[in-house]
Design a protein around this motif. Structure first.
Motif, PDB file in Angstrom:
ATOM      1  N   THR A  52      12.811 -62.369  -2.810  1.00  0.00           N
ATOM      2  CA  THR A  52      13.678 -62.797  -4.095  1.00  0.00           C
ATOM      3  C   THR A  52      14.000 -64.375  -3.975  1.00  0.00           C
ATOM      4  O   THR A  52      14.656 -64.649  -4.823  1.00  0.00           O
ATOM      5  CB  THR A  52      14.809 -62.103  -4.088  1.00  0.00           C
ATOM      6  N   GLY A  53      13.301 -65.012  -3.059  1.00  0.00           N
ATOM      7  CA  GLY A  53      13.633 -66.534  -2.948  1.00  0.00           C
ATOM      8  C   GLY A  53      14.776 -67.044  -2.889  1.00  0.00           C
ATOM      9  O   GLY A  53      15.256 -68.289  -2.943  1.00  0.00           O
ATOM     10  N   ARG A  54      15.669 -66.264  -2.057  1.00  0.00           N
ATOM     11  CA  ARG A  54      17.049 -66.513  -1.762  1.00  0.00           C
ATOM     12  C   ARG A  54      17.019 -67.235  -0.410  1.00  0.00           C
ATOM     13  O   ARG A  54      18.189 -67.734  -0.106  1.00  0.00           O
ATOM     14  CB  ARG A  54      18.037 -65.475  -1.972  1.00  0.00           C
ATOM     15  N   ALA A  78       4.740 -57.521  -6.856  1.00  0.00           N
ATOM     16  CA  ALA A  78       4.019 -58.703  -7.206  1.00  0.00           C
ATOM     17  C   ALA A  78       4.127 -58.885  -8.667  1.00  0.00           C
ATOM     18  O   ALA A  78       3.834 -58.062  -9.430  1.00  0.00           O
ATOM     19  CB  ALA A  78       2.620 -59.032  -6.671  1.00  0.00           C
ATOM     20  N   GLU A  79       4.960 -60.306  -9.109  1.00  0.00           N
ATOM     21  CA  GLU A  79       4.716 -60.495 -10.486  1.00  0.00           C
ATOM     22  C   GLU A  79       4.630 -62.053 -10.633  1.00  0.00           C
ATOM     23  O   GLU A  79       5.450 -62.902  -9.783  1.00  0.00           O
ATOM     24  CB  GLU A  79       6.122 -60.220 -11.005  1.00  0.00           C
ATOM     25  N   ASP A  80       3.535 -62.358 -11.111  1.00  0.00           N
ATOM     26  CA  ASP A  80       3.329 -63.899 -11.352  1.00  0.00           C
ATOM     27  C   ASP A  80       3.246 -64.645  -9.714  1.00  0.00           C
ATOM     28  O   ASP A  80       2.347 -63.895  -8.940  1.00  0.00           O
ATOM     29  CB  ASP A  80       4.400 -64.693 -11.942  1.00  0.00           C
ATOM     30  N   ARG A 191      -4.068 -53.915  -9.612  1.00  0.00           N
ATOM     31  CA  ARG A 191      -4.017 -55.465  -9.935  1.00  0.00           C
ATOM     32  C   ARG A 191      -4.791 -56.316  -8.797  1.00  0.00           C
ATOM     33  O   ARG A 191      -5.372 -57.302  -8.927  1.00  0.00           O
ATOM     34  CB  ARG A 191      -2.601 -55.468  -9.933  1.00  0.00           C
ATOM     35  N   GLU A 192      -4.664 -55.626  -7.552  1.00  0.00           N
ATOM     36  CA  GLU A 192      -5.039 -56.373  -6.402  1.00  0.00           C
ATOM     37  C   GLU A 192      -6.591 -55.703  -6.039  1.00  0.00           C
ATOM     38  O   GLU A 192      -6.868 -56.146  -4.854  1.00  0.00           O
ATOM     39  CB  GLU A 192      -4.001 -56.151  -5.235  1.00  0.00           C
ATOM     40  N   GLY A 193      -7.146 -54.919  -6.636  1.00  0.00           N
ATOM     41  CA  GLY A 193      -8.328 -54.564  -6.404  1.00  0.00           C
ATOM     42  C   GLY A 193      -8.616 -53.387  -5.236  1.00  0.00           C
ATOM     43  O   GLY A 193      -9.337 -53.356  -4.694  1.00  0.00           O
TER      44      GLY A 193
END
Length: 290
Positions: A52-54, A78-80, A191-193
């Motif tokens: 979460t980038g914290r 995953a998102e962006d 999304r990731e094949g």
């Protein structure tokens, strides 16, 4: 090849074998830790903070595939350029089953219980399929001899389906977490094949969870995937088209006598397939430490 050493169970997948490296690495999901004296809850919290980038990675390391394994296990997709909490969503997963003659009652009960949660159901019976077909007219029920080849029987089910297929045996049940995750797991895989997902199997022997955990089974596959191996069959796809789907589990119900008999039968089908190590682990109760 690195020696696999025993240690505490992995905070992500529950495996208790580690590659003996400067940072011990789980030989299932790929989580690397600073040392084997970790606090499991603290490691999971640190990974969540990283996703979460914290906070930066600290006390652990994750290669890209291992980060995905950990994220899915903790309920993130995953998102962006980052990760977000996964939410249940509709899916079109087909339930595929191989069964033996005489199991109509058991299989029909399972199919009826799962009917609201699967798009379609396909069952191949090793014997007379009429009793089951009469019980579940909404499912596609057929008959074909198993003939000692599990891969071939699963491939017949695969060939009858489209999209994603969750394959089960008559003594297995998907848990609630797996059913709730099918939509976002298959969406993330597309999304990731990815074409084949390994699901943890929780073995319960006479109702007691066994030490053979997570017992990964590649049972959630695109319909065009084919299995290989008469016993202990696995999907014939490149490793980079696979991933661990640790967001739920398959419950496998066994008796002690069935475990012993199964080992004998498998060994007779293919040399080495009896796997005495697996039998011993199945008959040993699960503990958090080993």
């Amino acid at each position: 090849m690195d020696e696999a050493i025993a240690g505490p169970r992995c905070p992500i997948c529950g495996n208790d074998r580690w590659h003996d490296r400067a940072m011990p690495e789980c030989n299932h999901c790929g989580l690397a830790v600073a040392g084997l004296g970790f606090d499991a809850a603290a490691v999971r919290d640190a990974i969540r903070a990283s996703l979460t980038g914290r906070a930066p990675d600290r006390g652990f390391a994750l290669a890209p595939h291992a980060r995905r394994n950990a994220a899915w296990a903790l309920g993130f997709v995953a998102e962006d350029d980052g990760w977000r909490v996964a939410t249940p969503m509709p899916h079109a997963v087909t339930l595929g089953m191989i069964a033996r003659a005489g199991e109509a009652d058991v299989v029909a009960a399972l199919l009826d219980a799962l009917r609201p949660q699967v798009a379609d159901a396909i069952v191949l019976v090793d014997g007379d399929a009429a009793p089951l077909a009469a019980r579940v007219p909404w499912a596609r029920v057929g008959s074909h001899p198993l003939a000692g080849d599990f891969a071939a029987q699963r491939n017949r089910v695969q060939a009858m389906a489209t999209g994603w297929v969750l394959q089960l045996d008559s003594d297995e049940r998907p848990d609630a977490a797996l059913l709730a995750a099918l939509g976002w797991l298959t969406r993330a895989a597309e999304r990731e094949g990815l074409r084949s997902l390994g699901i943890p199997r929780r073995n319960l022997v006479d109702g007691v969870p066994s030490a053979l955990w997570p017992d990964i089974q590649y049972r959630l596959n695109r319909a065009d995937v084919r299995y290989a191996g008469t016993v202990h069959e696995r999907p014939a796809v490149p490793f980079d088209a696979t991933a661990l789907a640790l967001a739920g589990a398959i419950d496998h119900y066994l008796t002690r006598s069935r475990v012993i008999e199964r080992s004998r039968v498998y060994e007779a089908m293919s040399a080495g397939a009896g796997r005495p190590g697996d039998e011993a682990a199945l008959l040993r109760p699960f503990t958090a430490a080993t």
